[in-house]
Every structure is written in C-alpha cells, then in structure tokens.
Design an enzyme around this catalytic site. Structure first.
Site, PDB file in Angstrom:
ATOM      1  N   LYS A  49      -8.585  -9.442 -17.895  1.00 35.43           N
ATOM      2  CA  LYS A  49      -7.898 -10.545 -19.044  1.00 35.43           C
ATOM      3  C   LYS A  49      -6.356 -10.019 -19.730  1.00 35.43           C
ATOM      4  CE  LYS A  49     -12.215 -12.768 -18.143  1.00 35.43           C
ATOM      5  NZ  LYS A  49     -11.923 -13.904 -17.305  1.00 35.43           N
ATOM      6  N   PRO A  88     -23.493 -18.070 -16.879  1.00 36.85           N
ATOM      7  CA  PRO A  88     -24.743 -18.440 -15.676  1.00 36.85           C
ATOM      8  C   PRO A  88     -25.020 -18.030 -14.977  1.00 36.85           C
ATOM      9  CG  PRO A  88     -23.408 -19.947 -15.827  1.00 36.85           C
ATOM     10  CD  PRO A  88     -22.401 -19.183 -17.139  1.00 36.85           C
ATOM     11  N   GLY A  89     -23.844 -17.539 -13.669  1.00 39.00           N
ATOM     12  CA  GLY A  89     -24.098 -17.038 -12.233  1.00 39.00           C
ATOM     13  C   GLY A  89     -23.105 -17.447 -11.527  1.00 39.00           C
ATOM     14  N   GLY A  90     -22.145 -18.098 -11.720  1.00 35.42           N
ATOM     15  CA  GLY A  90     -21.010 -18.073 -10.866  1.00 35.42           C
ATOM     16  C   GLY A  90     -20.928 -17.106  -9.621  1.00 35.42           C
ATOM     17  N   ASP A 107     -26.571  -9.471 -18.073  1.00 32.56           N
ATOM     18  CA  ASP A 107     -26.410 -10.843 -19.461  1.00 32.56           C
ATOM     19  C   ASP A 107     -27.304 -11.053 -20.279  1.00 32.56           C
ATOM     20  OD1 ASP A 107     -24.946 -12.783 -20.586  1.00 32.56           O
ATOM     21  OD2 ASP A 107     -23.013 -12.796 -19.456  1.00 32.56           O
ATOM     22  N   ASP A 143     -16.642 -10.145 -14.526  1.00 33.58           N
ATOM     23  CA  ASP A 143     -15.720 -11.330 -15.264  1.00 33.58           C
ATOM     24  C   ASP A 143     -16.503 -11.338 -16.658  1.00 33.58           C
ATOM     25  OD1 ASP A 143     -14.096 -12.938 -14.858  1.00 33.58           O
ATOM     26  OD2 ASP A 143     -15.366 -14.876 -14.745  1.00 33.58           O
ATOM     27  N   SER A 162     -16.252 -20.753 -12.136  1.00 35.02           N
ATOM     28  CA  SER A 162     -15.860 -19.613 -11.940  1.00 35.02           C
ATOM     29  C   SER A 162     -16.742 -19.347 -11.030  1.00 35.02           C
ATOM     30  CB  SER A 162     -16.514 -18.044 -13.108  1.00 35.02           C
ATOM     31  OG  SER A 162     -17.571 -18.509 -12.215  1.00 35.02           O
ATOM     32  N   ASP A 191     -26.584  -5.372 -22.813  1.00 30.75           N
ATOM     33  CA  ASP A 191     -25.097  -5.644 -22.880  1.00 30.75           C
ATOM     34  C   ASP A 191     -25.169  -4.756 -21.657  1.00 30.75           C
ATOM     35  OD1 ASP A 191     -22.184  -4.868 -23.622  1.00 30.75           O
ATOM     36  OD2 ASP A 191     -22.613  -4.621 -25.495  1.00 30.75           O
TER      37      ASP A 191
END
Length: 362
Positions: A305, A221-223, A239, A276, A187, A259
């Site tokens: 989205k 996870p950190g993209g 997150d 994202d 991502s 959150d």
C-alpha cells in the site's frame, strides 16, 4: 530530439516520470520529463535522439514499476486535417519501417474513452492504407515492431513504435478482465491480473495448477482466495473477518481466524502465499521475506500500500529491503513489482527464491 511515451495510471505521472528518468540515467540516456497531468501519459524527451532506440531495446519494460506500456515516438505531435486523416498519418510515417500491428490509443480518461470510438472507425481504413503502402505487414507475420498511434484529440496524434519482445501485449498495457459474479469482492481482479502479468502462460500448468497448497493472508471476504480456488488449489485463508460461504462450501478452503502477521503454516508444503492486507508496506515486505527465507512458501504475490506522498521512494525502499535480506541470506531470487491496471493506491509484487531457502529460525 526524440521522446519515449509512457502510459501509467492517471494521477501517477510524477512517479512514472521519476522512475524512467532515474533508470534511463543508469544507461546515460539523459533528458527531461513532460507530464500530461491526470491523463496517465508521460513523455521523456531525450537530448540524444539515438538513446531512444537503445533504451526501448535494453531497458526491460517489466523492470519499470509505474509504466504499463511505452513506445518510441517517430514524429512530434502531428496535426491532422478534418478530412483525409488517413493520408496525413501515412505521409507522416514514411516508408522506412514495417510494422506487424497497429495500436490505436488514447488517454485512460473519460475523454479518452469517448475518443476511442473515433479511433475504432479510423483503424480499418488506416490499416488498409498502411498495408497498401507495405508499411504494415500481412496478418500472421510476427516479425517487426508494433505501430502506436496515440490520439490526443481527433486532430492531434503522436506516432511511434514498440518492440514486440519488450512491450505489453495489451492495448495501452491494459488487460480487460471480466469480473466473475461468483467472487465475493472486486479485489479478485487484482490477483487475476497479477498472475496474468507475472507468470508466463507456458508455466501455468506447473505454477498455477490444481492441487497446489496456498495461503491467503488478510483473506476476508475472499476475493483473492477465489482466484486460488478457481485454479483448483487448497487454500488456508487467514483473517479475523468472515469468509464468503460460497468459498467455504467448495471444500477447498480452511478459515483461520488469526492475525496474518502471527500465522505460521503447520507443514512446509505451501506453494503460494498471497497477501492484500491494508498494512504498513515495510511491515508487509518484511513478512514476505520471512515466509520465503523460512521456506514457508515457494512464491509470494502481495500488494504494498502506497502513502499519499513519496510513493515511488517508498516502493524503492521496500524492494531494496527485500533485496538486502535475500543477498544477506545468499539466495538467488526473482523480484518484480508493477502498478497494475486494477491496482489503485498500491503496487503488486511477485517474489520467489531460485535457490533453496536457508530455513532461518526466527
């Protein structure tokens, strides 16, 4: 009758066609849509041929959400012989125009990729022939227009041109970015392309520079956090999921297991908010408005989205929601959206206020 050819992501031809038809009608440039299904190609046939040049000059490509690139067709579909294809293309073009560059293009499909090898071989003799006939200017000349040759097959091509100041710099509107092995997810390419697309390169030293504070909502996870870290920013990654250890080891990341809709920065010194999250797009749009109008950030880059149906309508409604909120707050703003190459079922949006945030209290 002439047409404007637009490139989009395969499967989004309907949205691309609906958008160009709507926005062209605002300029009273009417026509009908021809879609090459699953090929990412839309042809907008204009009833008045003179409207084509007016549209590609006056309608900013950056205002089109689903179109990556476009050009105005100079010819109908040209049937090419099995030999002497170069001569056939030169003859079809004529000598009325000069061009600064040649774009050899295909559909963004597996068949198109197979055809691209043929295009690369043909490009060299075609460029030589075009320069000999003075249809193409010499290298280094930056005046004029770009010549597009869209090959539908080895025997069929559409020829046209785009204006350098109102077209993508990239072949077919696709930047070819390399996935960095250090990133924890693919991502990361979405945010890399977004910065490349929305932020002018001459402003990177002030708007994408080391030392800026940033917040990444829905970071794990950190993209996206990776793109901020590699530019030297200090990042608050928000997150409930785990972050990649490689990012935490940089010392530039603080992980908040909260959150994303409830997180509020402790200081008003955040430049970038990126997001994202896989959430309802209207809910995300409202969250971005809140951050900007409260002065929590200066700029926001985020994805909306898209639903399975009514994708264009959803984006238009979400953007209008933001515009209405900014107008009600009486602030000047910049708001652009684009279905980028590395996006899939989402649209990337960039927003920033051009006048001070009113610091509205929730």
């Amino acid at each position: 009758m002439t047409c404007i050819v637009l490139y989009c992501r395969p499967g989004f031809e309907k949205e691309c066609g609906a958008e160009i038809q709507e926005k062209a009608s605002w300029s009273e440039a009417f026509g009908y849509i021809e879609v090459l299904k699953k090929q990412g190609i839309v042809l907008y046939h204009l009833y008045n041929a003179e409207d084509g040049e007016k549209l590609i000059e006056k309608l900013p490509l950056k205002r089109l959400i689903f179109a990556r690139q476009w050009f105005l067709a100079l010819t109908p579909r040209v049937e090419l012989p099995t030999t002497n294809r170069v001569e056939a293309i030169v003859e079809a073009l004529g000598t009325d125009w000069q061009y600064v560059d040649l774009r050899m293009e295909t559909a963004d499909t597996n068949d198109g990729k197979a055809l691209s090898k043929f295009c690369r071989k043909l490009a060299v003799p075609l460029r030589q022939a075009l320069r000999k006939q003075k249809i193409m200017t010499e290298k280094g000349d930056h005046d004029g227009a770009n010549l597009h040759a869209l090959f539908l097959s080895g025997q069929e091509v559409i020829l046209g041109y785009s204006l350098g100041h109102n077209s993508s710099l990239h072949q077919m509107g696709i930047p070819r970015l390399k996935f960095p092995n250090q990133s924890p997810s693919r991502s990361t390419l979405k945010l890399d392309e977004a910065f490349l697309h929305f932020i002018p390169k001459e402003q990177w030293e002030t708007r994408l520079c080391s030392g800026l504070k940033a917040v990444d909502l829905g970071a794990a996870p950190g993209g996206w956090t990776y793109q901020l870290v590699r530019r030297g920013m200090m990042v608050s990654s928000v997150d409930n999921g785990p972050m990649a250890e490689s990012l935490m080891d940089t010392g530039q990341v603080k992980h908040y297991m909260v959150d994303g809709f409830k997180f509020v920065p402790s200081k008003m010194n955040v430049h970038w908010l990126v997001c994202d999250m896989i959430e309802n797009p209207k809910r995300v749009a409202k969250l971005m408005v809140k951050w900007l109008l409260h002065g929590y950030c200066q700029e926001a880059m985020f994805n909306l989205k898209l639903p399975p149906k009514g994708r264009y309508q959803e984006v238009v409604q979400d953007l209008q929601l933001m515009k209405d909120a900014f107008s009600e707050a009486e602030v000047k703003y910049e708001l652009y959206a684009k279905h980028l190459y590395y996006d899939r079922e989402e649209v990337t949006v960039h927003a920033r206020l051009l006048s001070p945030a009113p610091f509205i209290k929730s």
